[in-house]
Design a protein around this motif. Structure first.
Motif, PDB file in Angstrom:
ATOM      1  N   THR A   9      47.274 -21.586   0.755  1.00 56.87           N
ATOM      2  CA  THR A   9      46.442 -22.288   1.612  1.00 56.87           C
ATOM      3  C   THR A   9      45.209 -21.881   1.378  1.00 56.87           C
ATOM      4  N   ALA A  10      44.155 -22.467   1.790  1.00 55.28           N
ATOM      5  CA  ALA A  10      42.651 -22.364   1.708  1.00 55.28           C
ATOM      6  C   ALA A  10      41.889 -22.844   2.863  1.00 55.28           C
ATOM      7  N   HIS A  11      41.265 -22.067   3.565  1.00 54.36           N
ATOM      8  CA  HIS A  11      40.559 -22.738   4.580  1.00 54.36           C
ATOM      9  C   HIS A  11      38.982 -22.147   4.393  1.00 54.36           C
ATOM     10  N   SER A  12      38.306 -23.022   4.838  1.00 52.55           N
ATOM     11  CA  SER A  12      36.661 -22.600   4.490  1.00 52.55           C
ATOM     12  C   SER A  12      35.812 -23.387   5.588  1.00 52.55           C
ATOM     13  N   CYS A  13      34.562 -22.809   5.752  1.00 52.71           N
ATOM     14  CA  CYS A  13      33.541 -23.322   6.570  1.00 52.71           C
ATOM     15  C   CYS A  13      32.079 -22.894   5.894  1.00 52.71           C
ATOM     16  N   VAL A  14      31.006 -23.409   6.400  1.00 44.55           N
ATOM     17  CA  VAL A  14      29.562 -23.205   6.135  1.00 44.55           C
ATOM     18  C   VAL A  14      29.075 -22.605   7.225  1.00 44.55           C
ATOM     19  N   VAL A  15      28.537 -21.512   7.081  1.00 43.65           N
ATOM     20  CA  VAL A  15      27.982 -20.673   8.282  1.00 43.65           C
ATOM     21  C   VAL A  15      26.313 -20.644   8.152  1.00 43.65           C
ATOM     22  N   SER A  16      25.567 -20.842   9.000  1.00 44.93           N
ATOM     23  CA  SER A  16      24.086 -20.616   8.663  1.00 44.93           C
ATOM     24  C   SER A  16      23.789 -19.088   9.121  1.00 44.93           C
ATOM     25  N   ALA A  17      24.164 -18.361   8.290  1.00 45.61           N
ATOM     26  CA  ALA A  17      23.709 -16.781   8.143  1.00 45.61           C
ATOM     27  C   ALA A  17      24.029 -16.373   6.983  1.00 45.61           C
ATOM     28  N   PRO A  18      23.217 -15.246   6.723  1.00 44.40           N
ATOM     29  CA  PRO A  18      23.470 -14.464   5.201  1.00 44.40           C
ATOM     30  C   PRO A  18      24.737 -14.106   5.082  1.00 44.40           C
ATOM     31  N   ALA A  19      25.072 -14.251   3.566  1.00 45.70           N
ATOM     32  CA  ALA A  19      26.293 -13.781   3.011  1.00 45.70           C
ATOM     33  C   ALA A  19      26.702 -12.263   3.188  1.00 45.70           C
ATOM     34  N   ASP A  20      25.692 -11.311   3.018  1.00 48.47           N
ATOM     35  CA  ASP A  20      26.198 -10.066   3.555  1.00 48.47           C
ATOM     36  C   ASP A  20      26.712  -9.775   4.941  1.00 48.47           C
ATOM     37  N   VAL A  21      25.912 -10.383   5.740  1.00 50.05           N
ATOM     38  CA  VAL A  21      26.275 -10.335   7.334  1.00 50.05           C
ATOM     39  C   VAL A  21      27.790 -10.581   7.556  1.00 50.05           C
ATOM     40  N   LEU A  22      28.112 -11.892   7.181  1.00 45.22           N
ATOM     41  CA  LEU A  22      29.315 -12.279   7.434  1.00 45.22           C
ATOM     42  C   LEU A  22      30.437 -11.420   6.583  1.00 45.22           C
ATOM     43  N   TYR A  23      30.083 -10.822   5.360  1.00 45.65           N
ATOM     44  CA  TYR A  23      30.847  -9.901   4.678  1.00 45.65           C
ATOM     45  C   TYR A  23      31.209  -8.546   5.469  1.00 45.65           C
ATOM     46  N   GLY A  24      29.869  -8.035   6.107  1.00 44.62           N
ATOM     47  CA  GLY A  24      30.267  -6.939   6.928  1.00 44.62           C
ATOM     48  C   GLY A  24      31.098  -7.002   8.123  1.00 44.62           C
ATOM     49  N   LEU A  25      31.082  -8.330   8.704  1.00 44.98           N
ATOM     50  CA  LEU A  25      31.949  -8.533   9.885  1.00 44.98           C
ATOM     51  C   LEU A  25      33.431  -8.690   9.604  1.00 44.98           C
ATOM     52  N   VAL A  26      33.761  -8.977   8.299  1.00 48.28           N
ATOM     53  CA  VAL A  26      35.083  -8.903   7.923  1.00 48.28           C
ATOM     54  C   VAL A  26      35.742  -7.618   7.349  1.00 48.28           C
ATOM     55  N   ALA A  27      34.639  -6.982   6.974  1.00 47.97           N
ATOM     56  CA  ALA A  27      34.840  -5.494   6.451  1.00 47.97           C
ATOM     57  C   ALA A  27      35.054  -4.536   7.406  1.00 47.97           C
ATOM     58  N   ASP A  28      34.259  -4.620   8.602  1.00 49.07           N
ATOM     59  CA  ASP A  28      34.524  -3.460   9.563  1.00 49.07           C
ATOM     60  C   ASP A  28      35.729  -3.982  10.365  1.00 49.07           C
ATOM     61  N   VAL A  29      36.995  -3.484  10.347  1.00 51.58           N
ATOM     62  CA  VAL A  29      38.126  -3.870  10.982  1.00 51.58           C
ATOM     63  C   VAL A  29      38.064  -3.434  12.482  1.00 51.58           C
ATOM     64  N   THR A  30      37.334  -2.440  12.800  1.00 51.23           N
ATOM     65  CA  THR A  30      37.258  -1.892  14.212  1.00 51.23           C
ATOM     66  C   THR A  30      36.571  -2.948  15.026  1.00 51.23           C
ATOM     67  N   ARG A  31      35.747  -3.930  14.659  1.00 54.55           N
ATOM     68  CA  ARG A  31      35.372  -4.972  15.459  1.00 54.55           C
ATOM     69  C   ARG A  31      36.202  -6.067  15.552  1.00 54.55           C
ATOM     70  N   TRP A  32      37.099  -6.282  14.749  1.00 54.21           N
ATOM     71  CA  TRP A  32      38.149  -7.321  14.830  1.00 54.21           C
ATOM     72  C   TRP A  32      38.719  -7.810  15.920  1.00 54.21           C
ATOM     73  N   PRO A  33      39.165  -7.013  17.076  1.00 56.16           N
ATOM     74  CA  PRO A  33      39.692  -7.455  18.189  1.00 56.16           C
ATOM     75  C   PRO A  33      38.676  -8.224  18.978  1.00 56.16           C
ATOM     76  N   VAL A  34      37.367  -7.805  18.934  1.00 55.58           N
ATOM     77  CA  VAL A  34      36.101  -8.629  19.495  1.00 55.58           C
ATOM     78  C   VAL A  34      35.811  -9.820  18.973  1.00 55.58           C
ATOM     79  N   VAL A  35      35.744  -9.677  17.638  1.00 55.10           N
ATOM     80  CA  VAL A  35      35.309 -11.048  17.073  1.00 55.10           C
ATOM     81  C   VAL A  35      36.421 -11.870  16.770  1.00 55.10           C
ATOM     82  N   PHE A  36      37.721 -11.475  16.362  1.00 55.82           N
ATOM     83  CA  PHE A  36      38.591 -12.609  16.092  1.00 55.82           C
ATOM     84  C   PHE A  36      39.839 -12.622  17.347  1.00 55.82           C
ATOM     85  N   GLU A  37      39.762 -13.797  17.654  1.00 63.86           N
ATOM     86  CA  GLU A  37      40.646 -14.228  18.746  1.00 63.86           C
ATOM     87  C   GLU A  37      41.900 -13.609  18.666  1.00 63.86           C
TER      88      GLU A  37
END
Length: 323
Positions: A9-37
């Motif tokens: 499967t593949a899911h995608s979206c376009v976000v109005s934000a820098p790529a490195d910011v989005l990469y950082g959110l996914v890389a830091d798993v300690t924030r996942w419970p707050v960021v990801f439902e």
């Protein structure tokens, strides 16, 4: 024995934000419970510069499931690959990747892929596919919602801790926090509580609380109990000011006797709710300060009462495990 069916499967979206910011959110798993439902808890088990192992607990198909994954991080290519080492039935195998492609106009295409097999018939594969579809869409929507805010992510998502040394045993303090069903008669800031536990160690807690400023809140949390050592939680229904709130209680013996209890909070502020929740003219920095004090005060009050309970249990010669 035939090879289990596979699906990609593949899911995608376009976000109005820098790529490195989005990469950082996914890389830091300690924030996942707050960021990801769907995510209830995530932690690093091993961590290197480019490779790591993580433990994840998440709500999948209406229940909490856990797994261990190995991740390969490539910050230069803005790609994070993952492969489950230990999954949960009916998943036989699961792998995939996050990729972030910079577009014109400070926009980023985010692509989340999965490849999985099922330990069962076609119905099991369909169940996995439905769960992957639902969680992937929620995760992409969460990334977009947070990254597209005007304020930097670090001003919206932050953590803090309170640590208190107690006279009683860590195991007794742990039991006080675990037995949240008894909090209405043990804690002055807690009113109604509804607590269920199924399976053992996974609690669904709904309660009414009053913060130090007199504001009443109804919250619902999923809690994971690691006997005598740790209780982690994620609020499913946080206060209106927050889009996410997770935390942990850690219990450890102290040198020379007694115990040390540490309460940790990670919160995500909804900037658009600050005015309505706290009043006109309140800045984001002031909102962070008020949140830190209100949540910290409740945690410190709970720890203080846990200490009294643990001390009484020690004096009485019991464990305090059953009230």
């Amino acid at each position: 024995m035939s090879e289990p069916n596979r699906r990609d499967t593949a899911h995608s979206c376009v976000v109005s934000a820098p790529a490195d910011v989005l990469y950082g959110l996914v890389a830091d798993v300690t924030r996942w419970p707050v960021v990801f439902e769907p995510c209830v808890h995530a932690r690093f088990l091993e961590r290197g510069a480019r490779e790591e192992r993580i433990g994840v607990w998440a709500r999948v198909g209406g229940e909490v499931r856990s797994w261990t994954s190995r991740r390969l991080l490539d910050p230069a290519r803005l790609r994070i690959a993952f492969r489950q080492e230990r999954g949960a039935d009916p998943i036989a195998s699961m792998s995939g990747a996050w990729s972030f492609r910079a577009l014109a106009g400070v926009r980023t295409e985010v692509v989340l892929t999965h490849s999985f097999t099922a330990a069962g018939d076609g119905s099991a594969l369909d169940w996995i596919a439905a769960a992957v579809d639902a969680n992937s869409e929620r995760e992409l929507a969460a990334l977009r919602r947070l990254a597209e805010q005007e304020q930097p992510v670090d001003e919206l998502v932050f953590s803090f801790t309170d640590q208190v040394r107690l006279p009683g045993a860590a195991a007794d303090a742990y039991e006080f926090v675990r037995r949240a069903d008894l909090w209405p008669r043990r804690l002055p800031h807690v009113g109604r509580v509804r607590l269920t536990e199924d399976p053992p160690g996974v609690q669904d807690l709904e309660m009414d609380t009053v913060t130090a400023d007199g504001t009443a809140h109804t919250t619902r949390s999923i809690r994971l109990c690691f006997p005598a050592e740790r209780i982690v939680y994620k609020q499913l229904v946080p206060p209106a000011l927050l889009f996410g709130h997770s935390g942990a209680w850690d219990f450890a013996p102290a040198r020379g006797g007694g115990s040390v209890v540490t309460a940790r909070h990670t919160v995500g502020i909804s900037p658009g709710a600050v005015r309505e929740a706290l009043g006109a003219g309140v800045t984001l920095a002031e909102a962070r300060g008020r949140l830190r004090e209100a949540l910290g005060a409740n945690s410190r009050a709970t720890i203080a009462h846990a200490g009294e309970h643990a001390h009484a249990a020690g004096v009485g010669g019991g464990t305090g495990a059953v009230a």
